[in-house]
Write a protein that holds these residues in place. Structure first.
Motif, mmCIF file in Angstrom:
data_model
loop_
_atom_site.group_PDB
_atom_site.id
_atom_site.type_symbol
_atom_site.label_atom_id
_atom_site.label_comp_id
_atom_site.label_asym_id
_atom_site.label_seq_id
_atom_site.Cartn_x
_atom_site.Cartn_y
_atom_site.Cartn_z
ATOM 1 N N SER A 158 -5.558 -6.288 14.169
ATOM 2 C CA SER A 158 -6.538 -5.324 14.319
ATOM 3 C C SER A 158 -7.915 -5.987 14.532
ATOM 4 N N CYS A 159 -8.294 -6.701 13.677
ATOM 5 C CA CYS A 159 -9.769 -7.449 13.639
ATOM 6 C C CYS A 159 -9.884 -9.000 14.114
ATOM 7 N N GLY A 160 -8.739 -9.482 14.092
ATOM 8 C CA GLY A 160 -8.671 -11.048 14.546
ATOM 9 C C GLY A 160 -8.983 -12.146 13.748
ATOM 10 N N ARG A 161 -9.357 -11.748 12.342
ATOM 11 C CA ARG A 161 -9.619 -12.574 11.253
ATOM 12 C C ARG A 161 -8.393 -13.174 10.854
ATOM 13 N N ALA A 162 -8.604 -14.310 9.972
ATOM 14 C CA ALA A 162 -7.519 -14.949 9.288
ATOM 15 C C ALA A 162 -6.882 -13.805 8.398
ATOM 16 N N HIS A 163 -5.385 -13.975 8.418
ATOM 17 C CA HIS A 163 -4.608 -12.903 7.569
ATOM 18 C C HIS A 163 -4.526 -13.502 6.314
ATOM 19 N N PRO A 164 -4.515 -12.744 5.252
ATOM 20 C CA PRO A 164 -5.162 -11.359 5.306
ATOM 21 C C PRO A 164 -6.471 -11.196 5.240
ATOM 22 N N CYS A 165 -6.779 -10.277 6.189
ATOM 23 C CA CYS A 165 -8.098 -10.013 6.286
ATOM 24 C C CYS A 165 -8.723 -9.301 4.990
ATOM 25 N N GLU A 166 -10.104 -9.167 5.104
ATOM 26 C CA GLU A 166 -10.638 -8.362 3.974
ATOM 27 C C GLU A 166 -10.175 -6.724 4.057
ATOM 28 N N GLN A 167 -10.296 -6.200 5.326
ATOM 29 C CA GLN A 167 -9.589 -4.739 5.239
ATOM 30 C C GLN A 167 -8.279 -4.659 4.690
ATOM 31 N N ARG A 168 -7.176 -5.729 4.913
ATOM 32 C CA ARG A 168 -5.912 -5.484 4.382
ATOM 33 C C ARG A 168 -5.980 -5.591 2.776
ATOM 34 N N ALA A 169 -6.737 -6.707 2.532
ATOM 35 C CA ALA A 169 -6.904 -6.666 1.038
ATOM 36 C C ALA A 169 -7.463 -5.500 0.086
ATOM 37 N N HIS A 170 -8.303 -4.936 0.854
ATOM 38 C CA HIS A 170 -8.832 -3.772 0.456
ATOM 39 C C HIS A 170 -7.998 -2.591 0.328
ATOM 40 N N GLY A 171 -7.320 -2.570 1.469
ATOM 41 C CA GLY A 171 -6.025 -1.408 1.545
ATOM 42 C C GLY A 171 -4.999 -1.683 0.156
ATOM 43 N N GLY A 172 -4.773 -2.926 0.102
ATOM 44 C CA GLY A 172 -3.847 -3.361 -0.948
ATOM 45 C C GLY A 172 -4.407 -2.893 -2.318
ATOM 46 N N ARG A 173 -5.648 -3.167 -2.640
ATOM 47 C CA ARG A 173 -6.347 -2.898 -3.660
ATOM 48 C C ARG A 173 -6.276 -1.158 -3.875
ATOM 49 N N LEU A 174 -6.599 -0.550 -3.134
ATOM 50 C CA LEU A 174 -6.392 0.838 -3.061
ATOM 51 C C LEU A 174 -5.069 1.506 -3.472
ATOM 52 N N VAL A 175 -4.103 0.998 -2.878
ATOM 53 C CA VAL A 175 -2.701 1.479 -3.173
ATOM 54 C C VAL A 175 -2.467 1.071 -4.354
ATOM 55 N N VAL A 176 -2.584 -0.190 -5.062
ATOM 56 C CA VAL A 176 -2.176 -0.508 -6.191
ATOM 57 C C VAL A 176 -2.999 0.246 -7.161
ATOM 58 N N HIS A 177 -4.281 0.763 -7.035
ATOM 59 C CA HIS A 177 -5.055 1.435 -7.981
ATOM 60 C C HIS A 177 -4.678 2.963 -7.984
ATOM 61 N N TYR A 178 -4.637 3.480 -6.782
ATOM 62 C CA TYR A 178 -4.555 4.832 -6.576
ATOM 63 C C TYR A 178 -3.156 5.597 -6.759
ATOM 64 N N ALA A 179 -2.064 4.687 -6.247
ATOM 65 C CA ALA A 179 -0.781 5.107 -6.067
ATOM 66 C C ALA A 179 -0.117 5.719 -7.236
ATOM 67 N N ASP A 180 -0.562 5.219 -8.117
ATOM 68 C CA ASP A 180 0.135 5.592 -9.564
ATOM 69 C C ASP A 180 -0.425 7.176 -9.935
ATOM 70 N N TRP A 181 -1.365 7.655 -9.493
ATOM 71 C CA TRP A 181 -1.760 8.826 -9.830
ATOM 72 C C TRP A 181 -0.975 9.922 -8.983
ATOM 73 N N ASP A 182 -0.003 10.070 -9.323
ATOM 74 C CA ASP A 182 1.170 10.818 -8.516
ATOM 75 C C ASP A 182 0.802 12.325 -8.249
ATOM 76 N N GLY A 183 0.382 12.999 -9.371
ATOM 77 C CA GLY A 183 -0.202 14.451 -9.366
ATOM 78 C C GLY A 183 1.031 15.366 -9.521
ATOM 79 N N GLY A 184 2.163 14.754 -9.643
ATOM 80 C CA GLY A 184 3.272 15.536 -10.018
ATOM 81 C C GLY A 184 3.164 15.869 -11.443
ATOM 82 N N GLU A 185 3.893 16.986 -12.120
ATOM 83 C CA GLU A 185 3.969 17.185 -13.286
ATOM 84 C C GLU A 185 5.252 16.299 -13.828
ATOM 85 N N PRO A 186 5.092 15.455 -15.014
ATOM 86 C CA PRO A 186 6.047 14.816 -15.630
ATOM 87 C C PRO A 186 7.116 15.876 -16.081
#
Length: 77
Positions: free
Chosen positions: A38-66
């Motif tokens: 996408s951006c041509g920078r060395a992989h992993p680029c900052e955007q990919r690293a940011h995406g990974g941090r977002l998933v790691v941090h927010y994906a556990d907040w499921d929202g479903g009732e236990p």
């Protein structure tokens, strides 16, 4: 001043952040040269690293009732 966010709003926010993180991970992938497609920078680029941090941090907040039994919420009857 920031106001506290109610749980339903936070769960929607967390879901949106995790979805955006997954989008960034899908968009910023390595090409055959070892750079980001996408951006041509060395992989992993900052955007990919940011995406990974977002998933790691927010994906556990499921929202479903236990699936727990809560006898204290039982109504009398």
């Amino acid at each position: 001043m920031d106001m506290p966010m109610a749980e339903p709003e936070f769960l929607r926010y967390a879901d949106a952040q995790a979805a955006y993180g997954r989008h960034l991970l899908a968009e910023h992938q390595r090409d055959g040269t070892g750079c980001c497609r996408s951006c041509g920078r060395a992989h992993p680029c900052e955007q990919r690293a940011h995406g990974g941090r977002l998933v790691v941090h927010y994906a556990d907040w499921d929202g479903g009732e236990p699936a727990l039994v809560r006898p204290y919420l039982r109504t009398a009857g």
